[in-house]
Design a protein around this motif. Structure first.
Motif, PDB file in Angstrom:
ATOM      1  N   LEU A   1     -46.202  -6.816  42.009  1.00  0.00           N
ATOM      2  CA  LEU A   1     -45.750  -5.705  41.384  1.00  0.00           C
ATOM      3  C   LEU A   1     -46.632  -4.705  40.735  1.00  0.00           C
ATOM      4  O   LEU A   1     -46.770  -3.717  40.925  1.00  0.00           O
ATOM      5  N   ARG A   2     -47.832  -5.582  40.679  1.00  0.00           N
ATOM      6  CA  ARG A   2     -49.034  -4.589  40.678  1.00  0.00           C
ATOM      7  C   ARG A   2     -49.171  -2.964  41.060  1.00  0.00           C
ATOM      8  O   ARG A   2     -49.659  -2.054  41.263  1.00  0.00           O
ATOM      9  N   SER A   3     -49.238  -3.629  42.618  1.00  0.00           N
ATOM     10  CA  SER A   3     -50.065  -2.680  43.524  1.00  0.00           C
ATOM     11  C   SER A   3     -48.863  -1.016  44.563  1.00  0.00           C
ATOM     12  O   SER A   3     -49.032   0.436  44.185  1.00  0.00           O
ATOM     13  N   ILE A   4     -47.499  -1.572  43.541  1.00  0.00           N
ATOM     14  CA  ILE A   4     -46.651  -0.683  43.773  1.00  0.00           C
ATOM     15  C   ILE A   4     -47.029   0.446  42.292  1.00  0.00           C
ATOM     16  O   ILE A   4     -46.229   0.948  42.625  1.00  0.00           O
ATOM     17  N   LEU A   5     -47.211  -0.447  41.180  1.00  0.00           N
ATOM     18  CA  LEU A   5     -47.310   0.358  40.374  1.00  0.00           C
ATOM     19  C   LEU A   5     -48.590   1.770  40.388  1.00  0.00           C
ATOM     20  O   LEU A   5     -48.615   2.820  40.510  1.00  0.00           O
ATOM     21  N   TYR A   6     -49.932   1.276  40.985  1.00  0.00           N
ATOM     22  CA  TYR A   6     -51.179   1.245  40.478  1.00  0.00           C
ATOM     23  C   TYR A   6     -52.250   2.600  41.979  1.00  0.00           C
ATOM     24  O   TYR A   6     -52.476   2.497  42.335  1.00  0.00           O
ATOM     25  N   GLU A   7     -50.813   1.878  43.175  1.00  0.00           N
ATOM     26  CA  GLU A   7     -51.285   2.228  44.197  1.00  0.00           C
ATOM     27  C   GLU A   7     -49.955   3.387  45.090  1.00  0.00           C
ATOM     28  O   GLU A   7     -51.128   4.055  45.434  1.00  0.00           O
ATOM     29  N   HIS A   8     -49.039   2.534  44.634  1.00  0.00           N
ATOM     30  CA  HIS A   8     -48.328   3.476  45.904  1.00  0.00           C
ATOM     31  C   HIS A   8     -47.156   4.640  44.325  1.00  0.00           C
ATOM     32  O   HIS A   8     -47.373   5.701  44.622  1.00  0.00           O
ATOM     33  N   ALA A   9     -46.925   4.245  43.378  1.00  0.00           N
ATOM     34  CA  ALA A   9     -47.098   5.276  42.564  1.00  0.00           C
ATOM     35  C   ALA A   9     -47.954   5.927  41.741  1.00  0.00           C
ATOM     36  O   ALA A   9     -48.055   6.686  40.927  1.00  0.00           O
ATOM     37  N   GLY A  10     -49.084   6.107  42.419  1.00  0.00           N
ATOM     38  CA  GLY A  10     -50.078   5.962  41.065  1.00  0.00           C
ATOM     39  C   GLY A  10     -50.862   6.245  39.884  1.00  0.00           C
ATOM     40  O   GLY A  10     -51.786   6.582  39.596  1.00  0.00           O
ATOM     41  N   GLY A  11     -50.490   4.716  39.940  1.00  0.00           N
ATOM     42  CA  GLY A  11     -50.977   4.587  38.246  1.00  0.00           C
ATOM     43  C   GLY A  11     -50.419   5.847  37.281  1.00  0.00           C
ATOM     44  O   GLY A  11     -49.825   6.406  37.049  1.00  0.00           O
ATOM     45  N   MET A  12     -50.731   5.310  35.837  1.00  0.00           N
ATOM     46  CA  MET A  12     -50.398   5.846  34.755  1.00  0.00           C
ATOM     47  C   MET A  12     -50.830   7.194  34.426  1.00  0.00           C
ATOM     48  O   MET A  12     -51.864   7.458  34.957  1.00  0.00           O
ATOM     49  N   GLN A  13     -49.984   7.762  33.897  1.00  0.00           N
ATOM     50  CA  GLN A  13     -50.300   9.653  34.174  1.00  0.00           C
ATOM     51  C   GLN A  13     -51.547   9.322  32.645  1.00  0.00           C
ATOM     52  O   GLN A  13     -51.488   8.347  31.905  1.00  0.00           O
ATOM     53  N   ASP A  14     -52.053  10.232  33.107  1.00  0.00           N
ATOM     54  CA  ASP A  14     -53.576  10.765  32.033  1.00  0.00           C
ATOM     55  C   ASP A  14     -53.268  10.676  30.509  1.00  0.00           C
ATOM     56  O   ASP A  14     -51.869  11.053  30.038  1.00  0.00           O
ATOM     57  N   GLY A  15     -53.659   9.204  30.186  1.00  0.00           N
ATOM     58  CA  GLY A  15     -54.404   9.186  28.629  1.00  0.00           C
ATOM     59  C   GLY A  15     -53.418   8.208  28.583  1.00  0.00           C
ATOM     60  O   GLY A  15     -52.720   7.615  26.864  1.00  0.00           O
ATOM     61  N   LYS A  16     -52.365   7.640  29.701  1.00  0.00           N
ATOM     62  CA  LYS A  16     -51.208   6.615  28.692  1.00  0.00           C
ATOM     63  C   LYS A  16     -52.017   5.296  29.075  1.00  0.00           C
ATOM     64  O   LYS A  16     -52.451   4.856  30.421  1.00  0.00           O
ATOM     65  N   THR A  17     -51.411   4.426  28.990  1.00  0.00           N
ATOM     66  CA  THR A  17     -51.391   3.095  28.809  1.00  0.00           C
ATOM     67  C   THR A  17     -50.621   1.796  29.668  1.00  0.00           C
ATOM     68  O   THR A  17     -49.302   2.296  28.239  1.00  0.00           O
ATOM     69  N   LEU A  18     -50.465   0.864  29.841  1.00  0.00           N
ATOM     70  CA  LEU A  18     -49.140   0.373  30.738  1.00  0.00           C
ATOM     71  C   LEU A  18     -48.912  -0.635  29.104  1.00  0.00           C
ATOM     72  O   LEU A  18     -49.922  -1.487  29.183  1.00  0.00           O
ATOM     73  N   LYS A  19     -47.349  -0.803  28.665  1.00  0.00           N
ATOM     74  CA  LYS A  19     -47.784  -2.133  27.803  1.00  0.00           C
ATOM     75  C   LYS A  19     -46.080  -2.834  28.380  1.00  0.00           C
ATOM     76  O   LYS A  19     -46.698  -4.156  28.164  1.00  0.00           O
ATOM     77  N   ALA A  20     -44.929  -2.120  28.550  1.00  0.00           N
ATOM     78  CA  ALA A  20     -44.380  -3.072  29.939  1.00  0.00           C
ATOM     79  C   ALA A  20     -43.822  -2.591  30.865  1.00  0.00           C
ATOM     80  O   ALA A  20     -43.989  -1.266  31.003  1.00  0.00           O
ATOM     81  N   VAL A  21     -42.726  -3.666  31.705  1.00  0.00           N
ATOM     82  CA  VAL A  21     -42.277  -3.241  32.801  1.00  0.00           C
ATOM     83  C   VAL A  21     -41.345  -3.993  33.239  1.00  0.00           C
ATOM     84  O   VAL A  21     -40.979  -5.481  32.302  1.00  0.00           O
ATOM     85  N   ILE A  22     -40.131  -2.980  32.869  1.00  0.00           N
ATOM     86  CA  ILE A  22     -38.361  -4.243  33.368  1.00  0.00           C
ATOM     87  C   ILE A  22     -38.871  -3.642  35.082  1.00  0.00           C
ATOM     88  O   ILE A  22     -38.818  -2.551  35.781  1.00  0.00           O
ATOM     89  N   PRO A  23     -38.917  -4.819  35.146  1.00  0.00           N
ATOM     90  CA  PRO A  23     -39.017  -5.099  36.649  1.00  0.00           C
ATOM     91  C   PRO A  23     -37.843  -4.350  37.907  1.00  0.00           C
ATOM     92  O   PRO A  23     -37.677  -4.413  39.168  1.00  0.00           O
ATOM     93  N   GLY A  24     -36.272  -5.372  37.608  1.00  0.00           N
ATOM     94  CA  GLY A  24     -35.437  -4.546  38.158  1.00  0.00           C
ATOM     95  C   GLY A  24     -33.869  -3.498  38.051  1.00  0.00           C
ATOM     96  O   GLY A  24     -33.114  -4.579  38.286  1.00  0.00           O
ATOM     97  N   GLY A  25     -34.314  -2.973  37.285  1.00  0.00           N
ATOM     98  CA  GLY A  25     -32.882  -2.158  36.537  1.00  0.00           C
ATOM     99  C   GLY A  25     -33.228  -3.384  35.017  1.00  0.00           C
ATOM    100  O   GLY A  25     -33.225  -3.501  34.878  1.00  0.00           O
ATOM    101  N   SER A  26     -32.107  -1.832  34.461  1.00  0.00           N
ATOM    102  CA  SER A  26     -31.907  -2.628  32.918  1.00  0.00           C
ATOM    103  C   SER A  26     -31.956  -3.748  32.520  1.00  0.00           C
ATOM    104  O   SER A  26     -32.164  -4.457  30.941  1.00  0.00           O
ATOM    105  N   SER A  27     -30.984  -4.552  33.159  1.00  0.00           N
ATOM    106  CA  SER A  27     -30.527  -6.153  33.149  1.00  0.00           C
ATOM    107  C   SER A  27     -31.549  -6.939  33.001  1.00  0.00           C
ATOM    108  O   SER A  27     -31.179  -8.267  32.339  1.00  0.00           O
TER     109      SER A  27
END
Length: 422
Positions: A259-285
């Motif tokens: 999941l880390r690779s999805i966020l930081y390699e493919h999706a480019g990581g967090m927008q400037d100035g933001k840090t990650l707090k949480a992830v809902i991994p498979g839809g809101s449920s």
């Protein structure tokens, strides 16, 4: 990395039959017509293709639940409702590569001796429904649907059915009732759809992405597809990433990628100035993960082991500075609105969760409110005909378990520490 679905999605003409054919489309269907039907089903089993709609049930095993008796007609229904918040990958297939889905429908229907198929598409997907209907019309014109397909003696009729925008109709038995013109309420099971489904007939319900994988499996073989993923969960899957990342969107990635690779390699990581707090991994449920829990494989079993789900592939990124009480309140408002009302624990419970969270967020929380929420959750989970109540409970419990201090602070200080107000 080998792609199964999205290789040609950048080609605007790929949604048309002529271009799809030129790029190898409908070759798998021709191959399937030369194969024994049991062999096609066996290849799908070997592929370890698990449903991409949320539950993750093995597609080949599901196909095997159809009764052996062929005296009654069988039905194939494609679930194109895609109502899970955070999920938008099936609409990409329908808008960019609808013939992948149609070819998969023909192959699956042929293998299972089915002569009637339906695409149940979400009411809000107006443009996608038009594109799918256009593609079906093209397939009829080319002899890929209808009577005596390619001189094989096999007949298949496919119909597009528009839903009315109800989240509950993403649940397969609610979908079947809606397809029949009835109220979209879940059915008590058993009987299961494979025995008594649409119009009282044996029915297989598959997700759009699941059925679109079938042509590749027939072309390259089940073992090859299985090798792209992990044990018991083969292939690639479309992952939707939304939230404050640099490159939100839909990515086709091998099952099991961290999941880390999805966020930081493919999706480019967090927008400037933001840090990650949480992830809902498979839809809101699906249960939320903290930022320190993302070193996990993105596959059904790995997610299950840490107490969450890969679900429908909808990865929702939550940055620091987000009020988790408000975020959960927004989710509970959604589930309270979408509960069909058939089951009392869901009808009443979703509303109670939404109201209690709203008062906590508004600075009116009371001592014991958090325990009340968890108690309501305990009386909802697993006590209803369909999983909508569970879909509300899983985020509610996990938000509180993992971010309890924020909820306590709202009640203690009588205000949101982030300055949010409804």
């Amino acid at each position: 990395m080998e792609l199964v679905l999205t290789t040609h999605f950048g080609n605007d003409r790929y949604r048309h039959a002529d271009t799809y054919e030129q790029l190898g489309g409908y070759a798998a269907m021709r191959k399937a017509f030369s194969m024994p039907k049991e062999e096609i089903v066996a290849e799908v089993r070997k592929a370890n293709l698990r449903g991409r709609g949320g539950a993750g049930f093995p597609a080949g095993v599901k196909w095997g639940f159809l009764p052996k008796d062929l005296s009654r007609p069988r039905v194939l229904v494609i679930n194109a409702d895609e109502g899970e918040p955070g999920t938008f990958k099936d609409r990409l297939i329908m808008s960019r590569g609808p013939h992948l889905m149609i070819e998969g429908i023909v192959i699956a229907s042929y293998a299972l001796t089915i002569h009637n198929g339906y695409v149940y598409i979400r009411g809000e997907f107006v443009r996608e429904a038009e594109i799918v209907q256009e593609a079906i019309d093209e397939a009829y014109a080319k002899g890929y649907l209808g009577k005596n397909i390619l001189g094989s003696g096999y007949d298949l009729e496919v119909t597009v059915h528009r839903g009315a925008g109800a989240y509950i109709c993403g649940e397969e038995t609610s979908l079947l009732n809606s397809l029949e013109g009835k109220r979209g309420w879940p059915r008590v099971k058993p009987p299961f759809p494979a025995s008594v489904g649409a119009f009282g007939l044996p029915t297989i319900v598959n997700n759009v992405e699941t059925i679109a994988d079938v042509p590749w499996i027939v072309t390259h073989g089940g073992e090859k597809f299985a090798s792209l993923g992990v044990e018991k969960d083969g292939g690639t899957r479309l992952v939707c990433v939304s939230g404050p990342v640099k490159k939100p969107g839909v990515y086709e990635l091998p099952v099991g990628i961290p999941l880390r690779s999805i966020l930081y390699e493919h999706a480019g990581g967090m927008q400037d100035g933001k840090t990650l707090k949480a992830v809902i991994p498979g839809g809101s449920s699906t249960p939320v993960l903290r930022a320190d829990e993302i070193d996990v494989g993105y596959d059904i079993d790995s997610m299950q082991k840490i107490g969450t789900m890969a679900g429908s592939g909808g990865v929702i990124v939550i940055p620091e500075g987000t009020c988790m009480v408000r975020a959960l309140s927004v989710l509970m408002n959604f589930y309270a609105h979408e509960s069909c009302g058939q089951c009392t624990p869901c009808r009443e419970g979703c509303g109670w969760l939404a109201r209690v969270l709203r008062r906590i967020e508004n600075g009116e929380g009371r001592e014991g409110d958090i325990e009340l929420i968890l108690n309501v959750c305990d009386n909802m989970m697993g006590r209803t005909i369909c999983p909508l109540a569970d879909a509300a409970v899983m985020p509610a419990q996990s938000f509180i378990w993992k971010f309890r201090e924020e909820f306590d602070r709202h009640i203690r200080d009588k205000k949101c520490p982030y300055g949010n107000r409804f």
